[in-house]
Design a protein around this motif. Structure first.
Motif, PDB file in Angstrom:
ATOM      1  N   VAL A  53       1.584  20.417   6.610  1.00  0.00           N
ATOM      2  CA  VAL A  53       0.939  19.095   6.587  1.00  0.00           C
ATOM      3  C   VAL A  53       1.946  17.953   6.473  1.00  0.00           C
ATOM      4  O   VAL A  53       1.794  16.930   7.152  1.00  0.00           O
ATOM      5  CB  VAL A  53      -0.109  19.048   5.451  1.00  0.00           C
ATOM      6  CG1 VAL A  53      -0.607  17.633   5.219  1.00  0.00           C
ATOM      7  CG2 VAL A  53      -1.269  19.955   5.789  1.00  0.00           C
ATOM      8  N   PRO A  54       2.983  18.044   5.631  1.00  0.00           N
ATOM      9  CA  PRO A  54       3.957  16.939   5.615  1.00  0.00           C
ATOM     10  C   PRO A  54       4.609  16.675   6.973  1.00  0.00           C
ATOM     11  O   PRO A  54       4.867  15.515   7.336  1.00  0.00           O
ATOM     12  CB  PRO A  54       4.991  17.394   4.588  1.00  0.00           C
ATOM     13  CG  PRO A  54       4.269  18.341   3.715  1.00  0.00           C
ATOM     14  CD  PRO A  54       3.292  19.031   4.584  1.00  0.00           C
ATOM     15  N   ILE A  55       4.870  17.726   7.760  1.00  0.00           N
ATOM     16  CA  ILE A  55       5.449  17.537   9.098  1.00  0.00           C
ATOM     17  C   ILE A  55       4.435  16.896  10.032  1.00  0.00           C
ATOM     18  O   ILE A  55       4.768  16.014  10.839  1.00  0.00           O
ATOM     19  CB  ILE A  55       5.935  18.889   9.647  1.00  0.00           C
ATOM     20  CG1 ILE A  55       6.999  19.478   8.721  1.00  0.00           C
ATOM     21  CG2 ILE A  55       6.472  18.752  11.062  1.00  0.00           C
ATOM     22  CD1 ILE A  55       7.342  20.923   9.026  1.00  0.00           C
ATOM     23  N   LEU A  56       3.175  17.313   9.928  1.00  0.00           N
ATOM     24  CA  LEU A  56       2.145  16.766  10.822  1.00  0.00           C
ATOM     25  C   LEU A  56       1.832  15.313  10.501  1.00  0.00           C
ATOM     26  O   LEU A  56       1.483  14.541  11.397  1.00  0.00           O
ATOM     27  CB  LEU A  56       0.872  17.614  10.717  1.00  0.00           C
ATOM     28  CG  LEU A  56       0.979  19.069  11.192  1.00  0.00           C
ATOM     29  CD1 LEU A  56      -0.330  19.796  10.964  1.00  0.00           C
ATOM     30  CD2 LEU A  56       1.384  19.143  12.649  1.00  0.00           C
ATOM     31  N   LYS A  57       1.940  14.946   9.225  1.00  0.00           N
ATOM     32  CA  LYS A  57       1.667  13.556   8.864  1.00  0.00           C
ATOM     33  C   LYS A  57       2.690  12.598   9.479  1.00  0.00           C
ATOM     34  O   LYS A  57       2.377  11.451   9.775  1.00  0.00           O
ATOM     35  CB  LYS A  57       1.649  13.406   7.340  1.00  0.00           C
ATOM     36  CG  LYS A  57       0.374  13.918   6.703  1.00  0.00           C
ATOM     37  CD  LYS A  57       0.386  13.717   5.205  1.00  0.00           C
ATOM     38  CE  LYS A  57      -0.903  14.198   4.566  1.00  0.00           C
ATOM     39  NZ  LYS A  57      -0.909  14.029   3.093  1.00  0.00           N
ATOM     40  N   ARG A  58       3.897  13.075   9.661  1.00  0.00           N
ATOM     41  CA  ARG A  58       4.900  12.229  10.324  1.00  0.00           C
ATOM     42  C   ARG A  58       4.583  12.026  11.794  1.00  0.00           C
ATOM     43  O   ARG A  58       4.904  10.984  12.366  1.00  0.00           O
ATOM     44  CB  ARG A  58       6.281  12.875  10.199  1.00  0.00           C
ATOM     45  CG  ARG A  58       6.793  12.970   8.775  1.00  0.00           C
ATOM     46  CD  ARG A  58       8.053  13.792   8.729  1.00  0.00           C
ATOM     47  NE  ARG A  58       8.411  14.143   7.350  1.00  0.00           N
ATOM     48  CZ  ARG A  58       9.371  15.019   7.035  1.00  0.00           C
ATOM     49  NH1 ARG A  58      10.034  15.648   8.005  1.00  0.00           N
ATOM     50  NH2 ARG A  58       9.625  15.275   5.769  1.00  0.00           N
ATOM     51  N   LYS A  59       3.958  13.045  12.419  1.00  0.00           N
ATOM     52  CA  LYS A  59       3.629  12.950  13.834  1.00  0.00           C
ATOM     53  C   LYS A  59       2.324  12.208  14.097  1.00  0.00           C
ATOM     54  O   LYS A  59       1.994  11.958  15.252  1.00  0.00           O
ATOM     55  CB  LYS A  59       3.520  14.351  14.435  1.00  0.00           C
ATOM     56  CG  LYS A  59       4.816  15.127  14.423  1.00  0.00           C
ATOM     57  CD  LYS A  59       4.622  16.497  15.029  1.00  0.00           C
ATOM     58  CE  LYS A  59       5.910  17.294  15.015  1.00  0.00           C
ATOM     59  NZ  LYS A  59       5.719  18.649  15.609  1.00  0.00           N
ATOM     60  N   MET A  60       1.567  11.935  13.049  1.00  0.00           N
ATOM     61  CA  MET A  60       0.269  11.273  13.241  1.00  0.00           C
ATOM     62  C   MET A  60       0.482   9.861  13.764  1.00  0.00           C
ATOM     63  O   MET A  60       1.402   9.148  13.329  1.00  0.00           O
ATOM     64  CB  MET A  60      -0.512  11.238  11.931  1.00  0.00           C
ATOM     65  CG  MET A  60      -1.031  12.602  11.517  1.00  0.00           C
ATOM     66  SD  MET A  60      -1.889  12.575   9.961  1.00  0.00           S
ATOM     67  CE  MET A  60      -3.388  11.768  10.441  1.00  0.00           C
ATOM     68  N   PRO A  61      -0.333   9.395  14.697  1.00  0.00           N
ATOM     69  CA  PRO A  61      -0.160   8.050  15.256  1.00  0.00           C
ATOM     70  C   PRO A  61      -0.396   6.951  14.244  1.00  0.00           C
ATOM     71  O   PRO A  61       0.106   5.845  14.398  1.00  0.00           O
ATOM     72  CB  PRO A  61      -1.194   7.999  16.386  1.00  0.00           C
ATOM     73  CG  PRO A  61      -2.202   9.033  16.036  1.00  0.00           C
ATOM     74  CD  PRO A  61      -1.454  10.120  15.332  1.00  0.00           C
TER      75      PRO A  61
END
Length: 279
Positions: free
Chosen positions: A127-135
């Protein structure tokens, strides 16, 4: 990894999770159709364990949905733990194939372990990695101080933001459905409680009526005892009066005989004198 192969596998995992949800809903409908409506009768029914296992699987599915599907719907990742899907299928097929399954905690032990591990790993590592990729992170940075650069990239990010709102609505609708289901269960429990209260009130009324009848019967028994005591007293008086009358009559009968003897006794010497003179 080949990108095409990666996309195919992601699609299969996402479709597998949706299919297992549909299969679970179908199994739950079939079991609920055979169960009685009353909760007290459901506990002693032969399908009680089936219903418990399916309810526990439903909670696991809702937890997995809230953990993964937010990011799956925003196309940031797929439903990663495929082993959890296989385990859910195994549990559902076991419930459908057996008439007397084991207890829920024994059947669902493996599913709880691997699903909890998958959710913990996803929350901590991915989740921390995906939050960086979130628009939303890019747009928030632009809102703070940087000016937006005109072009197709800005349009794409805004479109992705608007598309991101749809999964939140889906989650809200699912939560509303769960709230409705809980509300229906709550209303059923309230009805049962009201019925039990009515039964308790009726039983209390019956007990009060029985107590009132008992008091009336004790009063009637007391009155009858008093009457019996009075009758016994009158009977004794009558017996005593009859005994007194019988003794008085016997004394009256004896008195004239004594008088006759007393009268006859003085005449005896006179008769003897006459007889002597004649001689």
């Amino acid at each position: 990894v080949c990108k095409r192969m990666d996309l195919v596998c992601q699609r299969m995992l996402n479709q597998g999770f949706l299919k297992v949800e549909r299969y679970h809903n179908l199994c739950q409908k079939q079991v609920k159709a055979q169960l009685p409506r009353r909760e007290s009768e459901r506990r002693n029914h032969s399908l009680a364990r089936h219903a418990d296992i399916l309810a526990a699987v439903e909670t696991r599915l809702s937890l997995l949905n809230m953990t993964f599907m937010k990011y799956v719907d925003s196309n940031l990742c797929c439903f990663i733990p495929g082993k959890v899907i296989d385990e859910i299928y195994r549990v559902l097929r076991y419930v459908n194939s057996t008439r007397a399954p084991q207890r829920a905690h024994e059947v669902l032990q493996e599913l709880r372990d691997i699903s909890s591990m998958a959710m913990e790993y996803f929350d901590e590592k991915i989740v921390p990695i995906l939050k960086r990729k979130m628009p939303g992170s890019d747009v928030s940075g632009r809102l703070i101080g940087t000016a937006p650069v005109p072009g197709p990239s800005a349009a794409l990010t805004t479109m992705q933001l608007f598309s991101k709102q749809s999964p939140s609505r889906q989650e809200v609708t699912k939560l509303q459905q769960q709230v409705k289901a809980n509300g229906t269960g709550l209303t059923a429990l309230k009805r049962e409680i009201s019925e039990l209260r009515i039964k308790v009130q009726e039983q209390q009324k019956q007990v009060q009526d029985q107590d009132q009848k008992l008091l009336e019967q004790t009063q009637i028994i007391g009155e009858q005892n008093a009457r019996l005591a009075e009758l016994e007293r009158k009977l004794r008086e009558v017996m005593e009066s009859t005994v007194g009358n019988s003794s008085g009559s016997s004394s009256n009968e004896q008195s004239p005989r004594k008088r006759r003897k007393a009268i006859d006794s003085p005449d005896c010497p006179r008769k003897s004198k006459r007889l002597r003179n004649r001689k």
